[in-house]
Write an enzyme that holds these catalytic residues in place. Structure first.
Site, PDB file in Angstrom:
ATOM      1  N   LYS A  14       0.821  -1.222   0.000  1.00 37.31           N
ATOM      2  CA  LYS A  14       0.000   0.000   0.000  1.00 37.31           C
ATOM      3  C   LYS A  14       0.850   1.266   0.000  1.00 37.31           C
ATOM      4  CE  LYS A  14      -2.587  -0.968   3.650  1.00 37.31           C
ATOM      5  NZ  LYS A  14      -1.972  -2.279   4.031  1.00 37.31           N
ATOM      6  N   ARG A  89     -10.445   0.198   8.684  1.00 41.03           N
ATOM      7  CA  ARG A  89      -9.984  -1.175   8.880  1.00 41.03           C
ATOM      8  C   ARG A  89     -11.063  -2.049   9.514  1.00 41.03           C
ATOM      9  NH1 ARG A  89      -4.139   0.012   9.185  1.00 41.03           N
ATOM     10  NH2 ARG A  89      -2.930  -1.869   9.470  1.00 41.03           N
ATOM     11  N   ARG A 128      10.978  -5.569   4.617  1.00 36.85           N
ATOM     12  CA  ARG A 128      10.613  -4.142   4.556  1.00 36.85           C
ATOM     13  C   ARG A 128      11.524  -3.291   5.425  1.00 36.85           C
ATOM     14  NH1 ARG A 128       4.477  -2.525   4.901  1.00 36.85           N
ATOM     15  NH2 ARG A 128       4.459  -3.481   6.959  1.00 36.85           N
ATOM     16  N   ARG A 158      10.400  -1.849  11.183  1.00 42.18           N
ATOM     17  CA  ARG A 158       9.312  -1.530  12.103  1.00 42.18           C
ATOM     18  C   ARG A 158       9.201  -2.627  13.157  1.00 42.18           C
ATOM     19  NH1 ARG A 158       4.050  -0.117   8.648  1.00 42.18           N
ATOM     20  NH2 ARG A 158       3.133  -1.348  10.322  1.00 42.18           N
ATOM     21  N   ARG A 169      -0.896  -9.478  12.674  1.00 41.42           N
ATOM     22  CA  ARG A 169      -1.540  -8.403  11.911  1.00 41.42           C
ATOM     23  C   ARG A 169      -2.277  -8.958  10.693  1.00 41.42           C
ATOM     24  NH1 ARG A 169       3.343  -5.406  10.605  1.00 41.42           N
ATOM     25  NH2 ARG A 169       2.076  -3.955   9.421  1.00 41.42           N
TER      26      ARG A 169
HETATM   27  P1  AMP Z   1      -0.122   0.147   9.423  1.00 45.06           P
HETATM   28  O1  AMP Z   1       1.065   1.030   9.340  1.00 45.06           O
HETATM   29  O2  AMP Z   1      -1.256   0.611   8.563  1.00 45.06           O
HETATM   30  O3  AMP Z   1       0.218  -1.309   9.196  1.00 45.06           O
HETATM   31  O4  AMP Z   1      -0.671   0.258  10.922  1.00 45.06           O
HETATM   32  C1  AMP Z   1       0.136  -0.102  12.024  1.00 45.06           C
HETATM   33  C2  AMP Z   1      -0.712  -0.356  13.243  1.00 45.06           C
HETATM   34  O5  AMP Z   1      -1.438   0.836  13.608  1.00 45.06           O
HETATM   35  C3  AMP Z   1      -1.804  -1.422  13.082  1.00 45.06           C
HETATM   36  O6  AMP Z   1      -1.297  -2.729  13.270  1.00 45.06           O
HETATM   37  C4  AMP Z   1      -2.789  -1.001  14.179  1.00 45.06           C
HETATM   38  O7  AMP Z   1      -2.312  -1.352  15.453  1.00 45.06           O
HETATM   39  C5  AMP Z   1      -2.756   0.514  14.081  1.00 45.06           C
HETATM   40  N1  AMP Z   1      -3.744   1.044  13.109  1.00 45.06           N
HETATM   41  C6  AMP Z   1      -3.475   1.707  11.946  1.00 45.06           C
HETATM   42  N2  AMP Z   1      -4.606   2.056  11.319  1.00 45.06           N
HETATM   43  C7  AMP Z   1      -5.625   1.600  12.095  1.00 45.06           C
HETATM   44  C8  AMP Z   1      -7.031   1.628  11.972  1.00 45.06           C
HETATM   45  N3  AMP Z   1      -7.644   2.198  10.917  1.00 45.06           N
HETATM   46  N4  AMP Z   1      -7.772   1.063  12.972  1.00 45.06           N
HETATM   47  C9  AMP Z   1      -7.175   0.489  14.047  1.00 45.06           C
HETATM   48  N5  AMP Z   1      -5.861   0.417  14.218  1.00 45.06           N
HETATM   49  C10 AMP Z   1      -5.072   0.962  13.253  1.00 45.06           C
END
Ligand code: AMP
Length: 212
Positions: A14, A89, A128, A158, A169
């Site tokens: 993404k 999400r 990554r 990360r 995840r």
């Molecule tokens: P990402 O960078 O999009 O993979 O997000 C990293 C982490 O942030 C996720 O594993 C969640 O813990 C939290 N997170 C990000 N976006 C959301 C969302 N829309 N709803 C809930 N948790 C989120």
């Protein structure tokens, strides 16, 4: 002006595609994961509330994320459109977003759904690397020296990309986020891409779909 959502599992690419699309359209990328990580780093109230969830690979509660996205969407740079990455999400988040946009007489223009099998996701997550300064994401093979080609910062992994949390995840995505595919399909705004192929091939298809 385009309001685009990039939907897909962790590791599907993404943020890679987001960078190109936002550049083409001159719109901001709004990534809730980046906003949350920034809050964690700065130890804000939101960061403190979100920390345990983010670090465990769980979703942060809807009300926290919805509040943060509404605040972000009220900023001036969103007037000409934006690209959402990582939000919504859950179905609750998606319905709330629709209600919020309906109030201003708009809605999402399209949902770009990037799809790839689990082995591809796990592979990409383990390779990554992230620039802590500009947030750009790279594959380790693209940056063997380990520094950001854009700003020279040393790249890092990360915390939630470690194997066990990454698995979690993906599981959470399948349970909580995958139902959004049908939600947006039913609205007739979902375009699906086979994102297991190389970046350029997928990007070319995205460009074509967006008329970029
Ligand atoms: P990402 O960078 O999009 O993979 O997000 C990293 C982490 O942030 C996720 O594993 C969640 O813990 C939290 N997170 C990000 N976006 C959301 C969302 N829309 N709803 C809930 N948790 C989120």
């Amino acid at each position: 002006m385009p309001k685009i959502l990039l939907l897909g599992a962790p590791g599907v690419g993404k943020s890679t595609h987001s960078a190109k699309i936002t550049e083409d359209f001159g719109i901001p990328a709004i990534a809730t994961g980046d906003i949350l990580r920034d809050n964690l780093k700065r130890e804000t109230e939101l960061g403190k509330k979100a920390k345990t969830y983010v670090e465990a690979g769980e979703l942060v509660p809807d009300e926290l994320v919805i509040a943060l996205i509404k605040e972000r969407l009220s900023e001036d740079d969103t007037k000409n459109g934006y690209l959402l990455d990582g939000f919504p999400r859950t179905l609750t988040q998606a319905e709330d977003l629709d209600a919020y946009l309906a109030e201003e007489g708009s809605g999402l223009d399209c949902v770009l759904y990037l799809n790839a099998p689990k082995e591809v996701l796990v592979n990409r997550i383990s390779g990554r690397r992230i620039c802590p300064a500009c947030k750009a994401a790279f594959r380790v093979s693209e940056v063997p020296e380990g520094f950001c080609p854009g700003c020279g910062e040393e790249l890092s992994i990360r915390k939630d990309d470690q194997a066990e949390t990454a698995e979690k995840r993906i599981e959470v995505y399948n349970e909580r986020t995958a139902p959004l595919v049908d939600y947006y399909k039913n609205k007739g705004i979902l375009i699906e891409f086979d994102a297991s192929r190389d970046i350029d091939t997928v990007q070319a298809e995205i460009d074509q779909a967006l008329g970029a």
